[in-house]
Design an enzyme around this catalytic site. Structure first.
Site, PDB file in Angstrom:
ATOM      1  N   ILE A 540       0.779  -1.400   0.052  1.00 17.11           N
ATOM      2  CA  ILE A 540      -0.083  -0.055  -0.063  1.00 17.11           C
ATOM      3  C   ILE A 540       0.929   1.205   0.036  1.00 17.11           C
ATOM      4  O   ILE A 540       0.224   2.568   0.106  1.00 17.11           O
ATOM      5  CB  ILE A 540      -0.983   0.021   1.183  1.00 17.11           C
ATOM      6  N   GLY A 543       8.741   3.619  -0.453  1.00 17.23           N
ATOM      7  CA  GLY A 543       9.892   4.620  -0.709  1.00 17.23           C
ATOM      8  C   GLY A 543      11.322   4.092  -0.683  1.00 17.23           C
ATOM      9  O   GLY A 543      11.453   2.865  -0.816  1.00 17.23           O
ATOM     10  N   GLY A 544      12.199   4.905  -0.291  1.00 19.94           N
ATOM     11  CA  GLY A 544      13.683   4.734  -0.274  1.00 19.94           C
ATOM     12  C   GLY A 544      14.239   3.544   0.515  1.00 19.94           C
ATOM     13  O   GLY A 544      15.197   2.769   0.086  1.00 19.94           O
ATOM     14  N   GLY A 546      12.091   1.160   2.213  1.00 17.55           N
ATOM     15  CA  GLY A 546      11.178   0.203   2.517  1.00 17.55           C
ATOM     16  C   GLY A 546       9.820   0.145   1.925  1.00 17.55           C
ATOM     17  O   GLY A 546       9.458   1.163   1.202  1.00 17.55           O
ATOM     18  N   SER A 547       9.046  -0.767   2.129  1.00 16.60           N
ATOM     19  CA  SER A 547       7.661  -1.169   1.736  1.00 16.60           C
ATOM     20  C   SER A 547       6.614  -0.988   2.857  1.00 16.60           C
ATOM     21  O   SER A 547       6.867  -1.670   3.758  1.00 16.60           O
ATOM     22  CB  SER A 547       7.502  -2.084   0.812  1.00 16.60           C
ATOM     23  N   LYS A 562       5.361  -1.984   7.941  1.00 10.63           N
ATOM     24  CA  LYS A 562       6.322  -1.151   7.558  1.00 10.63           C
ATOM     25  C   LYS A 562       7.677  -2.181   7.438  1.00 10.63           C
ATOM     26  O   LYS A 562       8.186  -2.502   8.726  1.00 10.63           O
ATOM     27  CB  LYS A 562       6.560   0.165   7.847  1.00 10.63           C
ATOM     28  N   ASP A 657      10.091  16.144   9.242  1.00  6.16           N
ATOM     29  CA  ASP A 657       9.819  15.793   7.942  1.00  6.16           C
ATOM     30  C   ASP A 657       8.437  15.920   7.918  1.00  6.16           C
ATOM     31  O   ASP A 657       7.524  15.107   7.093  1.00  6.16           O
ATOM     32  CB  ASP A 657      10.383  14.596   7.592  1.00  6.16           C
TER      33      ASP A 657
END
Length: 849
Positions: A540, A543-544, A546-547, A562, A657
Site C-alpha cells: 500500500i 519509498g527509499g 522500504g515498503s 512497514k 519531515d
C-alpha cells in the site's frame, strides 16, 4: 501593312498583361452550375501559377485567395521535381517556395490528367487518371451550392444559405493554421520520413485536461509521449515567457465549457485552449499587421513541432521549435537510436554497459533482444546508469500502476522477459515514485530536463557473459583443488564477516537497544507478520527505505506493516521510530502497535484507510476532493499533533519531515502525523539541538543549513503544508510557468498586490462563501513561514488561532527566503549553488519512506 506592324508592336504588351493578371483570374469561389452535369477540373487544364520556387515545386490553381501583397492561399494541385505525381492541396504562396498546409491525398498521389469533380448531389471527388476514386468529402446527398477558399486557408463546401457543409479545417493533416481549431480526438499526423517511407512516426493531439501533446509510434506497445504543452493559468506573466511555448486555458465568456476541448491557433502566433488568454510563441516577432502574414504550426516528418511564419516576398521562417525550445534537443525520442544516450545533442551508447555499439550516429545492441526468456534470472543483470532519464518521463500516465519504489520497479523488470530497461523517478516533494518499462526503448537523455524537477534512475537489462557448458565448472574445480583448504577458510571467513557486519550485528544491536526503551509496544515474530500480511502480498506504499503492506492481526485488527529492506540508514530509522513513538500516545499521531527485529526490521502501525494527505489536496484542473470543512479540520489536527510533540511530551520531539505524504487520514478524515524516522529528541531544558541537514526539499526551513535548530523548523514545514491544503497547489510545481511554479514566490508577489486569494487553485462556489476564512488561513501560513524563526508562532499558539481564541500577528513579513525554490542558509546567506546542492543532499537524506 501599317496596321499589321502596329499589331506586332502591341501584341507583346497584351500578352504580358494577360500573364501578369493570371492570379487575378483565379476565383476564390466556384458555384455549382444549374445543369444536372457535374463540375469537373483536370489538373493538366488548370492555370499553372508562376510561384518562383527554388525547389522545383509547381502549383496548378483551382481557387485563390489573396491575403496581402501577393501572399495568400491557393487550392489546387501541387507537385515537385519532374511532377509525375500530384497532391490536391491548400498551399501558401507569395513568399518564397510554396508550402502545403493541407492535402486530401498525402498517402496516395495522383498522376497527370487526374480530375476533381463536384457532383450534382454535392460530393467533391478526386479521381486518378485511370478513373479510380482516390478521395472524397463524402457529402453526397447534401445540398451544395459551391466551393470556397477562405482568407484563413480553409477549403469549404457551402449550401444555399451559405452554411458550411464540409471544411478542410475539420480534417487536419500535419498542420494547424491560424484560426483553425484542433479538437479533442483529432490529430496532426506527420508525413512519412525519407528513412522510413510509407510510415508516419509521429502525431500530435489534444490530451484530456493536459493540453497539446506529441507522440511517437513504436513497433511494440502504445505510442510514447515526448512533448507536452502543459496548460497554464491565464494570469501567467507574459513578459517572462519569451522564447517558450505555453498553452493557456480559459472558458468561453468566463463560464465553464459544455463542448469538447480544443486548441486554437490565433493570428499572431497565440495558442489558446478554450479561451482568449494569449501568449506569443518565440521572440523577435515582426511588427507587421496580422493580415500581412500567415502563421501555422506543423508536425514535421522528423517529429519536430514548429511554428512557421510567411510574410510577403520572404521565405517561410521558423519562429520556434516547440519541442527543443522547452525541453532541449535531447528530448527527441529517436535522436540517438535504441537506448542511445543523448547529452547536449551529442549521441553515444550507455557508458559502462556491454552489449552495445555506436555506428552512423546511432546506438544499437550487439545481441538481439529480448534476452532468452529461459535463462535463469542470475544470468541477467540490471546495470544502473546515473543522472539519466527516459524522454517520456513527462507522461505520468505511462507509469506502471502500483509500483511506487525503486526496488519494486527493478523487480518488475527482472520478472518481465520483454523488459529491456526500467526507468524510475521521484518528483520533488512526492514520496511515491513512477516506474516506466517501455515496450520499446528509444533514446535516453543525460542530465536534467528543463522545467521538470525530479530525481531519476535508469536500469538497463543485459545478459551476463556465459561460459562453455563444462569449461566454467572445470576451471572452478581446478582452482578449488589447487588452492586447497586455504581458499575454503578465506571463503567462510568472508561469509562470517559479511553476515556479522551487515545483517546480524545491526539487528542484534537494534534489539539490545530496544530492550532499554521503557514502555515498548508489542513484539511480534517475523512469521506472525508474514501470516498477517499474507506473505507481504498487498503493498500500500513505500519509498527509499522500504515498503508498507496491509495486514490483519488474529483479532481482526487491520494494520500497516512497514518493512525496511536495507541496513544502515534503515536500521537507524527503525530505532528512531520505535524510540520516538513507542511510548507516546496522541489522537493525531499514528499509533505504533508493535514491531519485529528478528531477521528484518518490521514496524506495525494502525491502518489508515484513506491513505496520505497528498492524494486528496492537489486537484489541479479538477474539483477539490475534500470540502472546506474537512480541510480546516485536517489543518487543526496536524497543528494539535505537532503541539503535542513540541510542548507536551517528556522530551520535545522535532519531527523534521512534515509534508503531506507523512500525514495519514483515517476513514473519518481525521489527520494523524506519521513517519518519525528523521525525528530528533530534545531535552526540555534545551531550546536547540545539533542536527545534520535532513528533510524534504521545499519543506526545509531556512535555518536548517546551520548546525543548531529548534522546534520552529516543524512550524515552517507546517506553514508550507497549510498553504498546499488551502490552495490546492504543490509548493514547487515544475509543470507551471516560471512565475507560478514556486508557491512561496507567488504568495510573495500576491501579497505585494494585496491579492492573497489569487494563489487559490480554484475559487469555486464553496470557497467564495468561505473566502474570509481562507484568507485568514493563508495569513497563518505566512506567519509560520517567517525567515526569522523567533518570529514564528509556537504550535500551541497556532492551535489557538485556528480555534478562534487568538488573532493572527499583524506584522507578517511576506519576503520569503525560499520564494524561488528550496534552498539552505549558511551564516544567514543563500546562494544559487546552495539552492541546488542542498536540495539534492536533502532528497538523499529523506528518500520517501
Amino acid at each position: 501593312m501599317d496596321a499589321f506592324f502596329i499589331l506586332l508592336f502591341i501584341l507583346p504588351f497584351l500578352f504580358s498583361s494577360c500573364t501578369s493578371s493570371t492570379a487575378a483570374t483565379i476565383p476564390p469561389i466556384i458555384y455549382l452550375n444549374n445543369s444536372r452535369d457535374p463540375s469537373s477540373w483536370r489538373n493538366d487544364n488548370l492555370i499553372d501559377m508562376n510561384v518562383n520556387s527554388t525547389d522545383g515545386s509547381r502549383v496548378r490553381a483551382l481557387l485563390s485567395r489573396n491575403k496581402s501583397l501577393g501572399l495568400g492561399f491557393v487550392c489546387g494541385f501541387y507537385c515537385t521535381g519532374d511532377c509525375i505525381s500530384y497532391l490536391f492541396s491548400v498551399i501558401v504562396v507569395g513568399g518564397g517556395n510554396p508550402s502545403v498546409v493541407w492535402s486530401a491525398n498525402t498517402d496516395r498521389p495522383v498522376k497527370e490528367n487526374a480530375s476533381l469533380i463536384l457532383t450534382q448531389d454535392g460530393n467533391l471527388v478526386l479521381q486518378d487518371s485511370d478513373g479510380s476514386n482516390v478521395w472524397s468529402t463524402t457529402t453526397a446527398g447534401i445540398s451544395v451550392l459551391g466551393i470556397n477558399i477562405t482568407e484563413f486557408g480553409n477549403l469549404v463546401l457551402f449550401n444555399e444559405s451559405e452554411s458550411v457543409v464540409w471544411q478542410s479545417f475539420d480534417h487536419p493533416t500535419d498542420t494547424l493554421l491560424a484560426g483553425q481549431r484542433l479538437y479533442e480526438g483529432q490529430k496532426l499526423i506527420s508525413s512519412s520520413s525519407a528513412t522510413i517511407p510509407n510510415r508516419s512516426l509521429y502525431y500530435a493531439t489534444l490530451t484530456m485536461g493536459s493540453g497539446l501533446a506529441a507522440f511517437t509510434q513504436v513497433d511494440k506497445g502504445d505510442p510514447q509521449m515526448y512533448y507536452q504543452l502543459v496548460p497554464e493559468p491565464s494570469s501567467i506573466d507574459q513578459s517572462s515567457r519569451k522564447g517558450h511555448c505555453r498553452l493557456l486555458t480559459r472558458n468561453e465568456n468566463g463560464s465553464s465549457s459544455s463542448g469538447s476541448d480544443y486548441t486554437d491557433l490565433l493570428p499572431g502566433g497565440f495558442l489558446v485552449n478554450l479561451g482568449t488568454s494569449q501568449e506569443p510563441f518565440g521572440s523577435n516577432r515582426s511588427n507587421l499587421p496580422l493580415d500581412s502574414a500567415i502563421e501555422y504550426i506543423r508536425l514535421n516528418s522528423d517529429g519536430h513541432l514548429k511554428l512557421y511564419r510567411h510574410e510577403s516576398e520572404t521565405e517561410a521562417r521558423e519562429i520556434v521549435d516547440m519541442v527543443t525550445s522547452d525541453l532541449g534537443v535531447c528530448q527527441h525520442p529517436r535522436l540517438c537510436g535504441e537506448l542511445g544516450l543523448c547529452q547536449e545533442g551529442k549521441c553515444g551508447c550507455p557508458k559502462g554497459v556491454k552489449g552495445f555499439q555506436y555506428s552512423n550516429g546511432k546506438c544499437s545492441r550487439t545481441t538481439p533482444f529480448p534476452l532468452s526468456c529461459q535463462s535463469a534470472p542470475d544470468k541477467q543483470q540490471l546495470v544502473e546508469i546515473r543522472n539519466v532519464s527516459y524522454f517520456n518521463v513527462i507522461d505520468s500516465n505511462a507509469a506502471i500502476p502500483n509500483i511506487k519504489d525503486v526496488e519494486g520497479c527493478k523487480q518488475a523488470c527482472r520478472q518481465n522477459c520483454s523488459c529491456s530497461a526500467a526507468f524510475f523517478r521521484y518528483d520533488n516533494n512526492v514520496s511515491d515514485g513512477y516506474c516506466y518499462m517501455p515496450s520499446e526503448v528509444l533514446s535516453i537523455r543525460e542530465g536534467e530536463i528543463p522545467n521538470y524537477n525530479f530525481t531519476s534512475m535508469s536500469y538497463i537489462k543485459v545478459e551476463m557473459p556465459s561460459e562453455a557448458p563444462d569449461g566454467g565448472r572445470t576451471r572452478l574445480i581446478a582452482i578449488i583443488a589447487g588452492s586447497g583448504s586455504a581458499v575454503l577458510v578465506i571463503f567462510f571467513v568472508l561469509i562470517v564477516i559479511y553476515r556479522t557486519k551487515f545483517c546480524k550485528l545491526s539487528t542484534e544491536e537494534g534489539e539490545d537497544y530496544i530492550h532499554q526503551v521503557p514502555g515498548m509496544p508489542m513484539r511480534f515474530s517475523n512469521e506472525e507478520l508474514r501470516v498477517a500480511t499474507r506473505d507481504f502480498k498487498e503493498r500500500i506504499g513505500g519509498g527509499g527505505f522500504g515498503s508498507v503492506f496491509k495486514g490483519v492481526l488474529p483479532d481482526g485488527t487491520e494494520v500497516a506493516v512497514k518493512r525496511l529492506y536495507k541496513m544502515g540508514h534503515a536500521v537507524r530509522e527503525f530505532l528512531a521510530e520505535v524510540e520516538t513513538i513507542g511510548s507516546i500516545h496522541h489522537f493525531n499521531l499514528v499509533r505504533l502497535i508493535g514491531f519485529s527485529a528478528e531477521k528484518s526490521c518490521l514496524l506495525v502501525f494502525e491502518y489508515m484507510s484513506n491513505g496520505s494527505l497528498d492524494n486528496w489536496i492537489f486537484y489541479r484542473d479538477q474539483k477539490p476532493c475534500i470540502d472546506w470543512q474537512n480541510r480546516k479540520k485536517i489543518i487543526l489536527d496536524i497543528a494539535k499533533g505537532l503541539a503535542y510533540l513540541h510542548e507536551e511530551c517528556r522530551q520535545r520531539i522535532i519531527h523534521l519531515d512534515i509534508k503531506p505524504q507523512n500525514i495519514l487520514l483515517d476513514e473519518n478524515f481525521n489527520a494523524k502525523i506519521s513517519d518519525f524516522g528523521l525525528s530528533k529528541l530534545v531535552d526540555r531544558n534545551d531550546s536547540q539541538v545539533l542536527v545534520t541537514l535532513r528533510g524534504t526539499p521545499g519543506y526545509i526551513a531556512p535555518e536548517c543549513g546551520q548546525s543548531k535548530i529548534t522546534v520552529k523548523v516543524d512550524v515552517y514545514s507546517f506553514g508550507i503544508v497549510l498553504l498546499e491544503i488551502v490552495t490546492g497547489r504543490r509548493n514547487l510545481d515544475g509543470t507551471r510557468s516560471e512565475s507560478s511554479k514556486h508557491l512561496l514566490g507567488l504568495l510573495q508577489n500576491k501579497a505585494k498586490e494585496d491579492q492573497l486569494l489569487d494563489i487559490m487553485e480554484d475559487l469555486d462556489d464553496e470557497m467564495v462563501y468561505h473566502r474570509e476564512e481562507a484568507l485568514r488561513m493563508i495569513r497563518i501560513a505566512a506567519w509560520c513561514l517567517q525567515n526569522d524563526h523567533t518570529r514564528r508562532p509556537l504550535m500551541s499558539t497556532v492551535v489557538k488561532v485556528l480555534e478562534g481564541v487568538m488573532e493572527v500577528d499583524t506584522s507578517i513579513n511576506y519576503e520569503f527566503i525560499h520564494a524561488m525554490g528550496s534552498s539552505s542558509v549558511s551564516d544567514g546567506h543563500v546562494s544559487t549553488a546552495q539552492r541546488v546542492s542542498t536540495a539534492q543532499q536533502a532528497s538523499v537524506l529523506s528518500n520517501p519512506r
